[in-house]
Design a protein around this motif. Structure first.
Motif, short mmCIF file in Angstrom:
data_model
loop_
_atom_site.label_atom_id
_atom_site.label_comp_id
_atom_site.label_asym_id
_atom_site.label_seq_id
_atom_site.Cartn_x
_atom_site.Cartn_y
_atom_site.Cartn_z
N PHE A 67 -13.75 4.14 -18.34
CA PHE A 67 -12.41 3.78 -18.79
C PHE A 67 -11.77 4.97 -19.49
CE2 PHE A 67 -9.69 2.20 -22.25
CZ PHE A 67 -8.74 1.53 -21.50
N ASP A 68 -10.53 5.22 -19.15
CA ASP A 68 -9.77 6.29 -19.79
C ASP A 68 -8.31 5.87 -19.79
OD1 ASP A 68 -8.11 8.82 -19.86
OD2 ASP A 68 -10.11 9.66 -20.15
N VAL A 69 -7.63 6.11 -20.89
CA VAL A 69 -6.22 5.72 -20.97
C VAL A 69 -5.36 6.44 -19.94
CG1 VAL A 69 -6.31 4.96 -23.36
CG2 VAL A 69 -5.81 7.34 -22.86
N ALA A 70 -5.81 7.60 -19.46
CA ALA A 70 -5.07 8.34 -18.44
C ALA A 70 -5.36 7.79 -17.04
CB ALA A 70 -5.44 9.81 -18.50
N GLY A 71 -6.36 6.94 -16.91
CA GLY A 71 -6.74 6.36 -15.62
C GLY A 71 -8.24 6.28 -15.51
N ASP A 72 -8.72 5.21 -14.89
CA ASP A 72 -10.15 5.03 -14.75
C ASP A 72 -10.76 6.09 -13.84
OD1 ASP A 72 -9.84 2.81 -16.31
OD2 ASP A 72 -9.88 1.41 -14.65
N GLN A 73 -11.93 6.56 -14.22
CA GLN A 73 -12.66 7.52 -13.40
C GLN A 73 -13.74 6.75 -12.65
OE1 GLN A 73 -14.84 10.39 -15.66
NE2 GLN A 73 -15.52 11.51 -13.86
N VAL A 74 -13.63 6.67 -11.32
CA VAL A 74 -14.62 5.96 -10.53
C VAL A 74 -15.88 6.80 -10.46
CG1 VAL A 74 -15.14 5.00 -8.26
CG2 VAL A 74 -12.83 4.81 -9.17
N ILE A 75 -16.99 6.20 -10.86
CA ILE A 75 -18.28 6.89 -10.82
C ILE A 75 -18.97 6.63 -9.48
CG2 ILE A 75 -20.54 7.11 -11.94
CD1 ILE A 75 -18.04 8.07 -13.61
#
Length: 78
Positions: A67-75
């Motif tokens: 989760f990131d406020v700039a956009g989720d990072q798909v792992i």
């Protein structure tokens, strides 16, 4: 906690994780309604790494995400 402290990287992810852990046993109808409305749901399980969440889309496609406020990072896709 000050507003500046609350915006440090990781703080919102940690807060979200705590919230998800506190309601994970009560996601039945609310989760279904949310997905039926076309929105993904996020959850965590005991084996979910500390800094990640499971994000499940209405079509049932789960992913591990950071989760990131700039956009989720798909792992990775699950």
């Amino acid at each position: 906690m000050t507003a500046t402290e609350a915006t440090k990287p990781g703080d919102s992810s940690n807060a979200l994780r705590r919230d998800l852990l506190s309601v994970r046993d009560d996601v039945g109808s609310a989760a279904r309604e949310h997905r039926q409305a076309g929105f993904p749901i996020c959850s965590v399980e005991d084996d979910t790494p500390e800094d990640l969440l499971v994000k499940e889309y209405p079509v049932g496609r789960p992913q591990r995400v950071r989760f990131d406020v700039a956009g989720d990072q798909v792992i990775r896709d699950l």
